[in-house]
Design an enzyme around this catalytic site. Structure first.
Site, PDB file in Angstrom:
ATOM      1  N   ARG A 101       0.830  -1.207   0.000  1.00  0.00           N
ATOM      2  CA  ARG A 101       0.000   0.000   0.000  1.00  0.00           C
ATOM      3  C   ARG A 101       0.871   1.267   0.000  1.00  0.00           C
ATOM      4  O   ARG A 101       0.477   2.298  -0.524  1.00  0.00           O
ATOM      5  CB  ARG A 101      -1.007   0.006   1.147  1.00  0.00           C
ATOM      6  CG  ARG A 101      -2.118   1.033   0.947  1.00  0.00           C
ATOM      7  CD  ARG A 101      -3.181   0.967   2.033  1.00  0.00           C
ATOM      8  NE  ARG A 101      -4.274   0.057   1.747  1.00  0.00           N
ATOM      9  CZ  ARG A 101      -5.329   0.340   0.987  1.00  0.00           C
ATOM     10  NH1 ARG A 101      -5.443   1.528   0.414  1.00  0.00           N
ATOM     11  NH2 ARG A 101      -6.278  -0.547   0.796  1.00  0.00           N
ATOM     12  N   GLU A 151     -10.006   5.482   7.153  1.00  0.00           N
ATOM     13  CA  GLU A 151      -8.577   5.789   7.165  1.00  0.00           C
ATOM     14  C   GLU A 151      -8.180   7.112   6.508  1.00  0.00           C
ATOM     15  O   GLU A 151      -7.259   7.784   6.990  1.00  0.00           O
ATOM     16  CB  GLU A 151      -7.799   4.655   6.482  1.00  0.00           C
ATOM     17  CG  GLU A 151      -7.823   3.363   7.250  1.00  0.00           C
ATOM     18  CD  GLU A 151      -7.327   2.211   6.398  1.00  0.00           C
ATOM     19  OE1 GLU A 151      -8.074   1.801   5.480  1.00  0.00           O
ATOM     20  OE2 GLU A 151      -6.211   1.738   6.621  1.00  0.00           O
TER      21      GLU A 151
END
Ligand code: MTE
Ligand code: HPA
Ligand code: MOS
Length: 771
Positions: A304, A706
């Site tokens: 990520r 997030e």
């Protein structure tokens, strides 16, 4: 709709793991962790502990009936140390006693003979020695090697970020008891019930069908319980399995701080090329991730980081390489943003450095390079429904960036010691598990004969409000009041093979499954109504618990409909499965379509630095965020506020310090400071960007868990700008968190070569401060 948990929390009625009534005969467990970070385990001295009051049994690796292995992505992590220890606090023995204080007292009597082995804490050293968790990964776009020749400016540098403690209010824990037929039931404070189930079964040497995991709610997870709840669940289950008695294991705060992994620290090298008109042309970056002693989720976090290496900017030529480096720290793990924030910190640092060297404001560079529809991310996904430009412009319009900058400049002109800095932090975050297969979920919905509804999903409530969202989805889809709907605990026997509640995708994945199940039930009920009342099925609907035919009230309502359907033997239960459409990723090419959609937003952050003390305030954060069509705006606003403040903490005050022996020095709340009420910016503006949302998002409300953490990065650069307003000759290195100590060091550490402070109009008093 309010968060349905709020009243229970405030009254202290909500049940957490530690509130579950304890059965008679329950044993309490405490863990003996390795005192050394690396070594060969020669012997364990358990005799004194065995004789201690209340101690019933002490378990070690030898007592594990199945496999001593809990590694998820890579099988490289023992539950209890066998021949070697790999980090300080690595579980070595489990003490079972009649009371918790007895178990903890006995742990103190255990000693171990360990032959010390070399300790690595630095990821670059690990990489140089070939200590990698997985082979390095490289994402490529265009041809940076060729592009450097075209660049008018080339900027190189290094950026570092520290780790971050999750500090969930509820520490890690589990309560396990033997069940009929040789199984075990575990109440676990976990984001990943299936992970706990799978590894517990492996450790016990039994099938997953004999291990039931139940989760009521968590007092926070923030990623720290995505993988790392498994250790404590499996240990409690092991105790219950071996002794045939219930076993409860809840970590004290101190043990939780020193034994569990955290956000990954990174150190990274960057090279950024720009054209004369400030277009980003080429970017090369190498990330060194401090993975700790075992893989845990590090390879996924690393991935990520690469996905978010360019944040919300288009750069035509990119080469991003990432190393997952094995050190002797506790295995680092998921933490809100999951490697994204680390990647974004580096590109923002590179842009800030370019701005320094070119004598422009960083936001002049940021603004010129925002993503646009039709471009492509370095991982091959096309940019679609892009709101980068839209959110920037909305923020500019609402908060008047130029005017604000002028105010900051004017303040700095007349303020000799206190200096302000303004930074813009635009974000782009991809929604989906980057591992395509994980993007699936199931829901089980029962309509009871009185018209009330029970919903089970794989979603874990950890404070983010997912239960309220699931209830809302069910109520809306069925056309009934949310009061009729109950959300059941998350239990592996009702909903199996769940992905963890993570990646901000919990509401999307589980909500879609709830929606599908409820649609099916509604269709079934209305078909029954059409038959029963001899009406046309077309045009029938349920609204506010009333059945409508072509918009007019029909002869029946929700309760009657459910009751008559039952007597006609209509199935009132449904189990639905959802898998996000059109996702794929080819790791051999590092290209694909990994994300269901992206979330965008733009924050403006102002900080004021006291250049005499090095202290600062983050005064104001004003942001525009892309919620799509939020159906729980109160909860979603709360996620923005919480995420932002968590990001501010990471960038400013939260400083994890390990010494060279791999010992965590900041191992208590007296030495590890997290944001409190006084750290929250006095001005905190959250504006909703009006967008249609995305069809892959639940009810078109985009994922919100997030992304807002990354607005916190703006604080780092706002503080940095304020430091440079006081000493324009200083170029603070990129090393987060920007603690007051670092502010002072940047302002005053001897710099022979540094030019005289440019604030030449500074008063004499100020000059003496500098000495
Ligand atoms: N909010 C609260 N109150 N508590 C948490 O533990 N975890 C965050 C975020 N918001 C968390 C939270 C993290 S790391 C994620 S991935 C998402 O919530 C998970 O929930 P979601 O998928 O429903 O957004
Ligand atoms: N995000 C969060 N958690 C995860 C992911 C991800 O992409 N993949 C595996 N766990
Ligand atoms: Mo969140 S870090 O995906 O649990």
């Amino acid at each position: 709709m309010h968060n349905l948990d709020a009243a229970g929390h405030v009254r202290g009625e909500s049940q957490y793991l530690d509130d579950i009534p304890v059965q008679r005969g329950t044993l309490h467990a405490a863990v003996y962790g390795s005192p050394l970070a690396h070594g060969k385990l020669l012997s364990l001295n358990l005799e004194a502990a065995r004789r201690a009051p209340g101690v019933v049994r002490i378990l070690t690796a030898q007592d594990i009936p199945g496999e001593n292995q809990i590694g998820g992505i890579v099988p490289d992590e023992e539950l209890l140390a066998g021949s070697h220890v790999h980090f300080q606090g690595m579980p070595v023995a489990l003490v079972l006693a009649e009371t918790e204080p007895q178990a903890r007292a006995a742990v103190k009597l255990i000693t171990a003979d360990i032959e010390p082995l070399p300790i690595i804490t630095d990821p670059r050293e690990a990489q140089a020695k070939g200590e990698l968790i997985v082979p390095p990964r490289t994402f490529r776009l265009g041809d940076p090697a060729a592009a450097w020749a075209e660049c008018a400016h080339i900027i190189e540098g290094t950026a570092e970020n520290g780790g971050q403690e999750h500090l969930y209010i509820e520490t890690q824990g589990a309560y396990a008891y033997p069940t009929d037929g040789g199984g075990v039931r575990v109440h676990s404070s976990t984001q990943g019930p299936t992970a706990v189930q799978r590894h517990t079964a492996r450790v016990l040497g039994t099938g997953m069908h004999k291990v039931e995991i139940d989760v009521t709610r968590l007092g926070g997870g923030f990623g720290g319980k995505e993988d790392q709840a498994t250790t404590w669940g499996a240990l409690a289950a092991l105790g219950a399995f071996v002794t045939k008695k219930p076993v409860k294991l809840v970590l004290g705060r101190h043990d939780d701080l020193r034994m569990t992994g955290k956000r990954h620290p990174y150190t990274s090298d960057f090279k950024l090329g720009l054209s004369a008109d400030l277009k980003l042309l080429a970017y090369e970056v190498t990330f060194y991730q401090n993975a700790g002693a075992a893989a845990d989720l590090s390879p996924a976090v690393l991935e990520r980081t690469l996905f978010h290496a360019c944040n919300t900017y288009f750069i035509p030529n990119v080469r991003a390489t990432a190393y997952s480096c094995r050190t002797h720290l506790p295995p680092n793990t998921a933490f809100r943003g999951f490697g994204g924030p680390q990647g974004m910190f580096v590109i923002e640092s590179a842009i800030a450095k370019a701005a320094d060297e070119l004598g422009v404001l960083a936001w002049e560079i940021q603004r010129r390079n925002l993503l646009q529809d039709g471009q492509v991310f370095p991982y091959g996904q096309r940019v679609e429904d892009c709101n980068a430009e839209l959110s920037w412009q909305a923020a500019d319009q609402k908060f008047e960036l130029k005017k604000w900058q002028a105010e900051v400049d004017a303040f700095n002109q007349q303020s000799p010691v206190r200096k302000r800095g303004l930074a813009v932090m635009p974000i782009c975050f991809g929604i989906s598990f980057t591992k395509t297969a994980m993007n699936q979920a199931r829901a089980l919905v029962h309509i009871y004969t009185d018209g009330s509804v029970g919903v089970s999903t794989g979603a874990v409530e950890m404070g983010q409000g997912v239960n309220t969202k699931m209830i809302q989805v069910a109520a809306r889809t069925l056309g009934i009041s949310p009061k009729r709907v109950r959300l059941e605990t998350t239990n592996t026997t009702r909903v199996a093979n769940t992905s963890p509640s993570a990646a901000s995708a919990t509401a999307d994945l589980n909500g879609k499954a709830v929606e599908m199940a409820c649609r099916e039930l509604r269709t079934r009920l209305l078909r029954h109504a059409a038959e029963d009342l001899k009406m046309n099925y077309e045009g029938l609907e349920i609204q506010d618990e009333q059945v409508l035919a072509a918009g007019k009230p029909a002869e029946t309502n929700w309760e009657k409909l459910v009751s008559t359907a039952y007597w006609k033997r209509v199935n009132l239960s449904e189990n639905a499965h959802y898998a996000t459409p059109d996702l794929w990723f080819d790791q051999t090419q590092e290209k694909g379509h990994p994300f269901a959609y992206h979330v965008y937003g733009t924050a403006l952050v102002q900080a004021t630095v006291d250049a005499m003390r090095g202290t600062y305030d983050v005064d104001a954060v004003r942001l525009v965020h892309d919620f799509g069509q939020s159906f729980t705006p109160g909860i979603d606003r709360g996620q923005i506020e919480g995420g932002l403040v968590q990001g501010l903490g990471w960038m400013t005050m939260e400083e994890l310090i390990y010494n060279q022996d791999g010992r965590l020095l900041s191992n208590a709340l007296s030495t590890y400071k997290v944001p409190d009420l006084y750290s929250v910016p006095k001005v905190l503006d959250v504006e909703f960007l009006e967008t249609p949302g995305h069809p892959n998002a639940i009810l078109r409300a985009k994922a919100v868990g997030e992304p807002p953490l990354m607005y916190g990065l703006g604080a780092y650069f706002a503080i940095r700008n304020a430091v440079r307003a006081f000493r324009p000759d200083v170029r603070p290195e990129f090393s987060a968190p920007f603690t007051p100590e670092k502010v002072l060091l940047n302002l005053y550490a001897a710099r022979e070569s540094a030019a005289a402070p440019a604030a030449s109009q500074a008063s004499g008093a100020e000059a003496s401060v500098r000495n």
